[in-house]
Design a protein around this motif. Sequence first.
Motif, PDB file in Angstrom:
ATOM      1  N   GLU A   5      19.590  -9.907  -8.190  1.00  0.00           N
ATOM      2  CA  GLU A   5      19.657 -10.915  -8.140  1.00  0.00           C
ATOM      3  C   GLU A   5      20.339 -11.528  -9.308  1.00  0.00           C
ATOM      4  OE1 GLU A   5      20.590 -14.656  -5.425  1.00  0.00           O
ATOM      5  OE2 GLU A   5      21.620 -12.622  -4.709  1.00  0.00           O
ATOM      6  N   VAL A   6      19.018 -11.608  -9.799  1.00  0.00           N
ATOM      7  CA  VAL A   6      19.011 -12.139 -10.924  1.00  0.00           C
ATOM      8  C   VAL A   6      20.402 -11.560 -11.690  1.00  0.00           C
ATOM      9  CG1 VAL A   6      17.974 -12.577 -13.417  1.00  0.00           C
ATOM     10  CG2 VAL A   6      16.741 -11.864 -10.837  1.00  0.00           C
ATOM     11  N   ILE A   7      20.823 -10.643 -12.116  1.00  0.00           N
ATOM     12  CA  ILE A   7      22.147 -10.672 -13.256  1.00  0.00           C
ATOM     13  C   ILE A   7      22.884 -11.642 -12.153  1.00  0.00           C
ATOM     14  CG2 ILE A   7      23.597  -9.160 -13.302  1.00  0.00           C
ATOM     15  CD1 ILE A   7      21.314  -6.675 -13.506  1.00  0.00           C
ATOM     16  N   ARG A  13      25.891 -18.874 -13.496  1.00  0.00           N
ATOM     17  CA  ARG A  13      25.880 -19.420 -14.184  1.00  0.00           C
ATOM     18  C   ARG A  13      26.546 -19.955 -15.060  1.00  0.00           C
ATOM     19  NH1 ARG A  13      19.638 -20.214 -16.071  1.00  0.00           N
ATOM     20  NH2 ARG A  13      20.838 -22.637 -16.675  1.00  0.00           N
ATOM     21  N   PRO A  14      27.897 -21.507 -15.508  1.00  0.00           N
ATOM     22  CA  PRO A  14      28.397 -21.134 -16.849  1.00  0.00           C
ATOM     23  C   PRO A  14      28.177 -20.706 -17.836  1.00  0.00           C
ATOM     24  CG  PRO A  14      28.854 -23.112 -15.405  1.00  0.00           C
ATOM     25  CD  PRO A  14      27.019 -22.294 -14.860  1.00  0.00           C
ATOM     26  N   ALA A  15      26.723 -21.184 -18.237  1.00  0.00           N
ATOM     27  CA  ALA A  15      26.326 -20.897 -20.340  1.00  0.00           C
ATOM     28  C   ALA A  15      26.331 -19.131 -20.089  1.00  0.00           C
ATOM     29  CB  ALA A  15      24.629 -21.209 -20.460  1.00  0.00           C
ATOM     30  N   PHE A  16      26.224 -18.231 -18.775  1.00  0.00           N
ATOM     31  CA  PHE A  16      26.212 -17.272 -19.120  1.00  0.00           C
ATOM     32  C   PHE A  16      27.222 -15.852 -18.554  1.00  0.00           C
ATOM     33  CE2 PHE A  16      21.925 -18.569 -18.478  1.00  0.00           C
ATOM     34  CZ  PHE A  16      21.558 -17.213 -19.719  1.00  0.00           C
ATOM     35  N   ALA A  17      28.702 -17.121 -18.634  1.00  0.00           N
ATOM     36  CA  ALA A  17      30.142 -16.053 -17.721  1.00  0.00           C
ATOM     37  C   ALA A  17      30.627 -15.145 -17.990  1.00  0.00           C
ATOM     38  CB  ALA A  17      30.690 -18.092 -17.700  1.00  0.00           C
ATOM     39  N   ASP A  18      30.569 -15.287 -19.540  1.00  0.00           N
ATOM     40  CA  ASP A  18      30.838 -13.977 -20.880  1.00  0.00           C
ATOM     41  C   ASP A  18      29.715 -13.569 -21.538  1.00  0.00           C
ATOM     42  OD1 ASP A  18      33.331 -15.186 -19.833  1.00  0.00           O
ATOM     43  OD2 ASP A  18      33.299 -16.525 -21.557  1.00  0.00           O
ATOM     44  N   ALA A  19      28.961 -13.928 -20.691  1.00  0.00           N
ATOM     45  CA  ALA A  19      27.638 -13.825 -22.008  1.00  0.00           C
ATOM     46  C   ALA A  19      27.521 -12.081 -21.867  1.00  0.00           C
ATOM     47  CB  ALA A  19      26.531 -14.100 -21.941  1.00  0.00           C
ATOM     48  N   ALA A  20      26.408 -10.881 -23.105  1.00  0.00           N
ATOM     49  CA  ALA A  20      25.945 -10.018 -22.515  1.00  0.00           C
ATOM     50  C   ALA A  20      25.341  -8.935 -21.765  1.00  0.00           C
ATOM     51  CB  ALA A  20      26.536  -8.807 -23.920  1.00  0.00           C
ATOM     52  N   ILE A  21      25.127  -9.160 -21.029  1.00  0.00           N
ATOM     53  CA  ILE A  21      24.160  -8.376 -19.901  1.00  0.00           C
ATOM     54  C   ILE A  21      23.669  -6.923 -19.772  1.00  0.00           C
ATOM     55  CG2 ILE A  21      22.894  -8.727 -17.290  1.00  0.00           C
ATOM     56  CD1 ILE A  21      24.500 -11.696 -17.507  1.00  0.00           C
ATOM     57  N   ALA A  36      24.370  -2.630 -10.875  1.00  0.00           N
ATOM     58  CA  ALA A  36      23.696  -3.364 -11.624  1.00  0.00           C
ATOM     59  C   ALA A  36      25.273  -3.966 -12.297  1.00  0.00           C
ATOM     60  CB  ALA A  36      22.805  -2.357 -12.890  1.00  0.00           C
ATOM     61  N   LEU A  37      25.923  -2.885 -12.193  1.00  0.00           N
ATOM     62  CA  LEU A  37      27.608  -3.276 -13.134  1.00  0.00           C
ATOM     63  C   LEU A  37      27.849  -3.590 -12.023  1.00  0.00           C
ATOM     64  CD1 LEU A  37      28.343   0.153 -14.589  1.00  0.00           C
ATOM     65  CD2 LEU A  37      28.097  -1.245 -15.871  1.00  0.00           C
ATOM     66  N   ALA A  38      27.916  -3.535 -10.552  1.00  0.00           N
ATOM     67  CA  ALA A  38      28.843  -4.613  -9.788  1.00  0.00           C
ATOM     68  C   ALA A  38      28.234  -5.885  -9.637  1.00  0.00           C
ATOM     69  CB  ALA A  38      29.192  -3.771  -8.031  1.00  0.00           C
ATOM     70  N   ALA A  41      26.278  -6.306 -14.881  1.00  0.00           N
ATOM     71  CA  ALA A  41      25.700  -6.460 -16.240  1.00  0.00           C
ATOM     72  C   ALA A  41      27.379  -5.589 -16.909  1.00  0.00           C
ATOM     73  CB  ALA A  41      24.615  -5.389 -15.479  1.00  0.00           C
ATOM     74  N   THR A  42      27.196  -6.095 -18.406  1.00  0.00           N
ATOM     75  CA  THR A  42      27.545  -5.336 -19.503  1.00  0.00           C
ATOM     76  C   THR A  42      26.911  -4.152 -19.285  1.00  0.00           C
ATOM     77  OG1 THR A  42      27.879  -7.473 -20.095  1.00  0.00           O
ATOM     78  CG2 THR A  42      28.561  -5.645 -21.207  1.00  0.00           C
ATOM     79  N   ASP A  43      25.982  -3.728 -19.644  1.00  0.00           N
ATOM     80  CA  ASP A  43      25.234  -2.359 -20.246  1.00  0.00           C
ATOM     81  C   ASP A  43      24.238  -1.760 -19.265  1.00  0.00           C
ATOM     82  OD1 ASP A  43      25.614   0.080 -20.869  1.00  0.00           O
ATOM     83  OD2 ASP A  43      25.398  -0.454 -23.376  1.00  0.00           O
ATOM     84  N   VAL A  44      24.084  -0.827 -18.830  1.00  0.00           N
ATOM     85  CA  VAL A  44      22.366  -0.175 -18.673  1.00  0.00           C
ATOM     86  C   VAL A  44      21.944   0.673 -18.590  1.00  0.00           C
ATOM     87  CG1 VAL A  44      21.724   0.445 -16.634  1.00  0.00           C
ATOM     88  CG2 VAL A  44      24.657  -1.275 -16.369  1.00  0.00           C
ATOM     89  N   LEU A  45      21.231   0.779 -19.153  1.00  0.00           N
ATOM     90  CA  LEU A  45      20.025   1.931 -19.073  1.00  0.00           C
ATOM     91  C   LEU A  45      18.403   2.273 -18.080  1.00  0.00           C
ATOM     92  CD1 LEU A  45      18.134   0.764 -22.941  1.00  0.00           C
ATOM     93  CD2 LEU A  45      19.647   2.250 -21.987  1.00  0.00           C
TER      94      LEU A  45
END
Length: 210
Positions: A5-7, A13-21, A36-38, A41-45
């Motif tokens: 839900e946090v992801i 949010r507009p400020a994170f629309a293109d940010a790497a997560i 997480a990817l769905a 998230a950009t990448d997962v550990l």
Amino acid sequence: ADGLEVIAQARARPAFADAAILAIVPSVPPAAVGNALAAGATDVLRAPSVPGMVVARCRTLLKVAGRDVARVLGQINDVLAAKGDDAEALAAVLHMTCAALNFDRASLIAHLDGSDHAFVVAASDAAPMERFTLALAEYPELVHALQTGDPLLVEDAATHPVTAPVASVLAQKHIVGVAVFPGRWRNRSLGALLLRRKTHGIARADGPEA
């Protein structure tokens, strides 16, 4: 579930629309990575992840972003070196700029101090040889950048004080985000690069790291 839900909320949010997560998910269930990817998230550990691994993965994401910028700048340089500043080369550069910065439209605009009009040298959505003029009174964001000499980033054209006078016109054209990068030479304004997009998501480009 809370992490997903946090992801999703961050991505919305507009400020994170293109940010790497980068998401750190539990080892079980196996579907955690896909979830997480769905969610955005950009990448997962997988947990447990040692701090060094997290730092290394973050550095990798930053390097990838840096390479993307360097690659686009290299391509732009190659186009201009091969074709100079002819109409087709400028149109190609504008298309590259839109793709790199995630905008829908870019225009290269020339302006002489004291004139009430500006001249569109090239636009990403116009024929290479097409030329037309703009009445500056209809482009307060362009006027602001030309007068101040500073870039202007507008996250929401409907609420920003500079674009508020023409908010209804921009809304009819489905324009939400706006960026203007003025060009100057020997303290004289020469024009600007005007970019527009139909969505939010440009606020994170503002600040010292821009």
